[in-house]
Scaffold this motif. Structure first.
Motif, mmCIF file in Angstrom:
data_model
loop_
_atom_site.group_PDB
_atom_site.id
_atom_site.type_symbol
_atom_site.label_atom_id
_atom_site.label_comp_id
_atom_site.label_asym_id
_atom_site.label_seq_id
_atom_site.Cartn_x
_atom_site.Cartn_y
_atom_site.Cartn_z
ATOM 1 N N THR A 214 -6.310 1.235 6.368
ATOM 2 C CA THR A 214 -5.721 0.265 5.440
ATOM 3 C C THR A 214 -5.260 -0.957 6.236
ATOM 4 O O THR A 214 -4.774 -0.835 7.364
ATOM 5 N N LEU A 215 -5.425 -2.126 5.617
ATOM 6 C CA LEU A 215 -5.187 -3.391 6.316
ATOM 7 C C LEU A 215 -4.226 -4.284 5.542
ATOM 8 O O LEU A 215 -4.419 -5.508 5.479
ATOM 9 N N GLY A 216 -3.223 -3.690 4.905
ATOM 10 C CA GLY A 216 -2.261 -4.491 4.157
ATOM 11 C C GLY A 216 -2.952 -5.322 3.097
ATOM 12 O O GLY A 216 -3.843 -4.826 2.389
ATOM 13 N N GLY A 219 -6.754 -5.314 2.362
ATOM 14 C CA GLY A 219 -7.487 -4.203 1.753
ATOM 15 C C GLY A 219 -7.687 -3.026 2.694
ATOM 16 O O GLY A 219 -6.794 -2.698 3.478
ATOM 17 N N GLY A 245 1.611 2.003 1.849
ATOM 18 C CA GLY A 245 0.673 2.973 2.402
ATOM 19 C C GLY A 245 0.830 4.336 1.729
ATOM 20 O O GLY A 245 -0.165 5.016 1.457
ATOM 21 N N ASP A 246 2.061 4.738 1.443
ATOM 22 C CA ASP A 246 2.286 6.037 0.796
ATOM 23 C C ASP A 246 1.726 6.036 -0.623
ATOM 24 O O ASP A 246 1.128 7.028 -1.071
ATOM 25 N N ALA A 279 -5.423 1.100 -3.942
ATOM 26 C CA ALA A 279 -5.101 -0.311 -3.708
ATOM 27 C C ALA A 279 -4.419 -0.927 -4.927
ATOM 28 O O ALA A 279 -3.476 -1.723 -4.789
HETATM 29 P P1 ATP Z 1 3.749 0.743 4.729
HETATM 30 O O1 ATP Z 1 3.966 1.369 6.081
HETATM 31 O O2 ATP Z 1 4.356 -0.630 4.579
HETATM 32 O O3 ATP Z 1 4.060 1.636 3.591
HETATM 33 P P2 ATP Z 1 1.010 0.808 5.562
HETATM 34 O O4 ATP Z 1 1.103 -0.085 6.761
HETATM 35 O O5 ATP Z 1 0.868 2.265 5.774
HETATM 36 O O6 ATP Z 1 2.177 0.499 4.558
HETATM 37 P P3 ATP Z 1 -0.850 -1.055 4.428
HETATM 38 O O7 ATP Z 1 -2.138 -1.158 5.133
HETATM 39 O O8 ATP Z 1 0.160 -2.126 4.655
HETATM 40 O O9 ATP Z 1 -0.245 0.386 4.670
HETATM 41 O O10 ATP Z 1 -1.099 -1.010 2.845
HETATM 42 C C1 ATP Z 1 -1.839 0.013 2.205
HETATM 43 C C2 ATP Z 1 -2.638 -0.609 1.070
HETATM 44 O O11 ATP Z 1 -1.717 -1.209 0.144
HETATM 45 C C3 ATP Z 1 -3.572 -1.738 1.504
HETATM 46 O O12 ATP Z 1 -4.854 -1.231 1.856
HETATM 47 C C4 ATP Z 1 -3.622 -2.603 0.257
HETATM 48 O O13 ATP Z 1 -4.609 -2.138 -0.653
HETATM 49 C C5 ATP Z 1 -2.234 -2.416 -0.364
HETATM 50 N N1 ATP Z 1 -1.343 -3.522 0.026
HETATM 51 C C6 ATP Z 1 -0.472 -3.548 1.065
HETATM 52 N N2 ATP Z 1 0.171 -4.735 1.141
HETATM 53 C C7 ATP Z 1 -0.303 -5.487 0.119
HETATM 54 C C8 ATP Z 1 -0.037 -6.823 -0.355
HETATM 55 N N3 ATP Z 1 0.837 -7.623 0.263
HETATM 56 N N4 ATP Z 1 -0.709 -7.247 -1.449
HETATM 57 C C9 ATP Z 1 -1.608 -6.452 -2.088
HETATM 58 N N5 ATP Z 1 -1.892 -5.182 -1.691
HETATM 59 C C10 ATP Z 1 -1.262 -4.707 -0.605
#
Ligand code: ATP
Length: 310
Positions: A214-216, A219, A245-246, A279
């Motif tokens: 996952t890339l925030g 996507g 992420g959860d 997502a």
């Molecule tokens: P966290 O530790 O903050 O709970 P994470 O770092 O494990 O999250 P992320 O990659 O940040 O996970 O996010 C997981 C998914 O959530 C992403 O692949 C995306 O689909 C969605 N997402 C995260 N941030 C955003 C954002 N600012 N806008 C839209 N979708 C987001």
């Protein structure tokens, strides 16, 4: 179709700050919220609100008031808590600072989450019924390993290797039990021991049936054998990314359970559909404060997907 989440459960204390303090610095918060958290419990709530599968949570709370409150919150969400043990001592706690740009810094005190390294007989029976076992690493890796070897022959094991440090220490043994490894960009680089995302993906993907990075707001990437899919995020006005992420992992697990497919029958299209559902739910979650409180209902997620398809 059932999702069994084996993982952590915490009392979260979330402080809103202008900016996250550096070492030795104190900042004043503008607001504070106490809410249910812990990667495991958050993911169980997300899987349950996604609908389509029954959800059980396996973990440990302490003998304090927080433990009772945390258990109650899961029950209210319709989650089976027959595998939630109570151990003497404090429940897990997480102290979370969220700044004006929705970034966060988190300190977790494991408490009861660190108590068990093997499943109880009751937890073992529950894990054996799972069609999807979902784990993370805020609990001892031995417990994750025990759950993985207890699951049925046709059950998926989705490991969200967060935080990544325990995975780095135990990677070979853990990897062998994983069907889908889910990591964020930071965890992917850390586990692969490289500083370039593409190299990390190439190095991790061959070790598991499937890999999701996952890339925030950029996507996610899904890799399954030779197949690869880029799954875009949904546009969102983020106020707090805690639990994104959860939410993604829980909804992803529920989608796999609802598909009725087994790990031997996996392909990138199935995983990309599950990632799209994750997502959408995460895009709504980031517009709200907190972890479990921010997880949307299935109806909200369906409405977002429908609007995006118009
Ligand atoms: P966290 O530790 O903050 O709970 P994470 O770092 O494990 O999250 P992320 O990659 O940040 O996970 O996010 C997981 C998914 O959530 C992403 O692949 C995306 O689909 C969605 N997402 C995260 N941030 C955003 C954002 N600012 N806008 C839209 N979708 C987001």
């Amino acid at each position: 179709m059932s999702v069994v989440v084996v993982g952590s459960i915490n009392q979260d204390v979330v402080a809103r700050v202008n900016r996250i303090p550096g070492p030795g610095e104190t900042v004043l918060a503008s607001a504070m919220v106490r809410t249910g958290g812990g990667k495991g419990a958050n993911q169980a709530v997300a899987a349950r609100r996604a609908g389509g599968a029954s959800v059980a949570f396996v973990g440990s709370v302490g003998s304090d008031q927080e433990g009772e409150g945390l258990r109650h919150a899961l029950v209210v969400d319709g989650i089976d808590v027959s595998g939630l043990s109570q151990v003497e001592g404090p429940s897990g706690m997480a102290f979370i600072s969220v700044d004006d740009s929705a970034d966060n810094a988190i300190v977790v005190v494991p408490g009861a989450n660190a108590a068990a390294t093997t499943l109880t007989p009751e937890q073992r029976s529950l894990v054996a019924t799972a069609s999807v076992l979902l784990t993370q690493l805020e609990i001892p890796t031995d417990l994750v390993q025990d759950a993985a070897s207890t699951r049925g022959a046709q059950a998926w094991h989705l490991l969200n290797a967060a935080p990544s440090a325990p995975f780095v220490a135990a990677s070979a043994a853990l990897l062998a039990s994983v069907d889908v490894l889910i990591v964020n960009q930071h965890e992917a680089l850390d586990i692969a021991g490289v500083n370039d995302l593409e190299t990390a993906v190439m190095s991790l993907a061959p070790s598991v049936r499937a890999l999701v990075v996952t890339l925030g707001r950029r996507g996610s990437i899904v890799v399954c054998g030779e197949e690869r899919a880029d799954v875009p995020a949904f546009a969102a006005d983020a106020v707090d990314t805690t639990g994104a992420g959860d939410t993604f992992c829980g909804v992803f697990a529920a989608a796999l359970a609802a598909s009725g497919r087994v790990p031997g029958d996996v392909d990138a299209a199935l995983l990309a559909d599950a990632a799209r559902a994750g997502a959408a739910a995460a895009a709504i979650a980031v517009t709200r404060t907190g972890a479990q409180d921010a997880v949307p209902s299935a109806a909200e997620v369906a409405a977002l997907i429908e609007r995006a398809n118009e």
